[in-house]
Scaffold this motif. Sequence first.
Motif, PDB file in Angstrom:
ATOM      1  N   THR A 138       0.662  -1.118   0.014  1.00 13.97           N
ATOM      2  CA  THR A 138       0.074  -0.164  -0.044  1.00 13.97           C
ATOM      3  C   THR A 138       0.930   1.277  -0.033  1.00 13.97           C
ATOM      4  O   THR A 138       0.635   2.414  -0.571  1.00 13.97           O
ATOM      5  N   SER A 139       1.968   1.182   0.762  1.00 12.96           N
ATOM      6  CA  SER A 139       2.916   2.553   0.780  1.00 12.96           C
ATOM      7  C   SER A 139       3.443   2.728  -0.721  1.00 12.96           C
ATOM      8  O   SER A 139       3.251   3.662  -1.137  1.00 12.96           O
ATOM      9  N   VAL A 140       3.864   1.656  -1.285  1.00 11.24           N
ATOM     10  CA  VAL A 140       4.493   1.641  -2.733  1.00 11.24           C
ATOM     11  C   VAL A 140       3.299   2.301  -3.692  1.00 11.24           C
ATOM     12  O   VAL A 140       3.364   3.247  -4.333  1.00 11.24           O
ATOM     13  N   ALA A 141       1.804   1.926  -3.369  1.00  8.13           N
ATOM     14  CA  ALA A 141       0.880   2.460  -4.269  1.00  8.13           C
ATOM     15  C   ALA A 141       0.497   3.718  -4.099  1.00  8.13           C
ATOM     16  O   ALA A 141       0.396   4.793  -4.777  1.00  8.13           O
ATOM     17  N   VAL A 142       0.647   4.400  -2.871  1.00 11.14           N
ATOM     18  CA  VAL A 142       0.202   5.436  -2.327  1.00 11.14           C
ATOM     19  C   VAL A 142       1.443   6.358  -2.829  1.00 11.14           C
ATOM     20  O   VAL A 142       0.963   7.686  -3.237  1.00 11.14           O
ATOM     21  N   ARG A 143       2.504   6.067  -2.773  1.00 10.58           N
ATOM     22  CA  ARG A 143       3.681   6.689  -3.062  1.00 10.58           C
ATOM     23  C   ARG A 143       3.478   6.926  -4.742  1.00 10.58           C
ATOM     24  O   ARG A 143       4.116   8.232  -4.960  1.00 10.58           O
ATOM     25  N   LYS A 144       3.295   6.087  -5.409  1.00 13.06           N
ATOM     26  CA  LYS A 144       3.260   6.243  -6.887  1.00 13.06           C
ATOM     27  C   LYS A 144       2.026   7.367  -6.985  1.00 13.06           C
ATOM     28  O   LYS A 144       2.032   7.899  -8.238  1.00 13.06           O
ATOM     29  N   PHE A 145       1.076   7.567  -6.131  1.00  9.18           N
ATOM     30  CA  PHE A 145       0.137   8.834  -6.494  1.00  9.18           C
ATOM     31  C   PHE A 145       0.686  10.033  -5.929  1.00  9.18           C
ATOM     32  O   PHE A 145       0.019  11.073  -5.904  1.00  9.18           O
ATOM     33  N   GLY A 146       2.060   9.956  -5.621  1.00 10.48           N
ATOM     34  CA  GLY A 146       2.648  11.299  -4.912  1.00 10.48           C
ATOM     35  C   GLY A 146       2.303  11.623  -3.373  1.00 10.48           C
ATOM     36  O   GLY A 146       2.541  12.725  -2.994  1.00 10.48           O
ATOM     37  N   VAL A 147       1.695  10.833  -2.688  1.00 11.52           N
ATOM     38  CA  VAL A 147       1.258  11.086  -1.363  1.00 11.52           C
ATOM     39  C   VAL A 147       2.542  10.522  -0.341  1.00 11.52           C
ATOM     40  O   VAL A 147       2.522   9.307  -0.683  1.00 11.52           O
ATOM     41  N   VAL A 148       3.170  11.421   0.048  1.00 10.49           N
ATOM     42  CA  VAL A 148       4.386  10.944   1.043  1.00 10.49           C
ATOM     43  C   VAL A 148       4.467  11.561   2.228  1.00 10.49           C
ATOM     44  O   VAL A 148       3.660  12.072   2.648  1.00 10.49           O
ATOM     45  N   VAL A 182       4.355  12.116   6.297  1.00  8.08           N
ATOM     46  CA  VAL A 182       3.313  11.776   7.224  1.00  8.08           C
ATOM     47  C   VAL A 182       2.044  11.429   6.571  1.00  8.08           C
ATOM     48  O   VAL A 182       1.207  10.548   7.035  1.00  8.08           O
ATOM     49  N   GLN A 183       1.644  12.299   5.665  1.00  6.07           N
ATOM     50  CA  GLN A 183       0.346  12.076   4.781  1.00  6.07           C
ATOM     51  C   GLN A 183       0.316  10.572   4.271  1.00  6.07           C
ATOM     52  O   GLN A 183      -0.717   9.749   4.402  1.00  6.07           O
ATOM     53  N   GLY A 184       1.269  10.320   3.729  1.00  6.57           N
ATOM     54  CA  GLY A 184       1.387   8.943   2.956  1.00  6.57           C
ATOM     55  C   GLY A 184       1.314   7.785   4.021  1.00  6.57           C
ATOM     56  O   GLY A 184       0.576   6.969   3.968  1.00  6.57           O
ATOM     57  N   ILE A 185       2.105   7.925   5.061  1.00  4.89           N
ATOM     58  CA  ILE A 185       1.843   6.940   6.212  1.00  4.89           C
ATOM     59  C   ILE A 185       0.565   6.872   6.833  1.00  4.89           C
ATOM     60  O   ILE A 185       0.035   5.762   7.127  1.00  4.89           O
ATOM     61  N   SER A 186       0.036   7.953   7.012  1.00  7.61           N
ATOM     62  CA  SER A 186      -1.286   8.158   7.568  1.00  7.61           C
ATOM     63  C   SER A 186      -2.358   7.419   6.521  1.00  7.61           C
ATOM     64  O   SER A 186      -3.377   6.802   7.041  1.00  7.61           O
TER      65      SER A 186
END
Length: 190
Positions: A117-127, A129-133
Amino acid sequence: MQKLNFSDNINVKSSYIIKIESKNQINQKEYNEEIYKKKHLHIILSCAAVILWMILIFVLSAQPAVQSNRVSKKVTEVIEKIVNKIIPGSDFKALNANRFIRKNAHFFVYLILGILTSVAVRKFGVVGVQGISLVLLICVLYAMSDEFHQTFVPGRGPQIMDVLIDGAGAVVGSSLHAVIININKRLRLR
């Protein structure tokens, strides 16, 4: 033979330069399109990995308690054999370790989900604390829905402790992914 004067020479050169610039613009456009396609392919593949892992979790949770316990006992017995080979005469018993291994399976499965999920969220540009949240929100909501799903499975039911263990696995997975990204960045800067 035609004689070229100075102004003709400039026109030929400027015409040549314009052609080169046009060719570079076309190459840049093709390059940008290629990057765009690769980025979208990475997004699709990373989301597909998350969805496939969630399907695996759903399938494992859909096993009736008797079947699920049988599978985890077999895994525990394999671990018991390995431990007893590595440490001959150890007092490791599969029966005592079954619950521990089942709970660790929850943690491990959600650790993997956290990473994916971290990989996918990062691909959308969310990094950051926001990304981990966001990863934690997605994984915990899925863990809650999974526990709710178990209310319909014979011999199984929802357990808050399982959601907490799942959430902890997702936090560790997401954090592990962030650490790996940071290490990778630092190695590139060298």
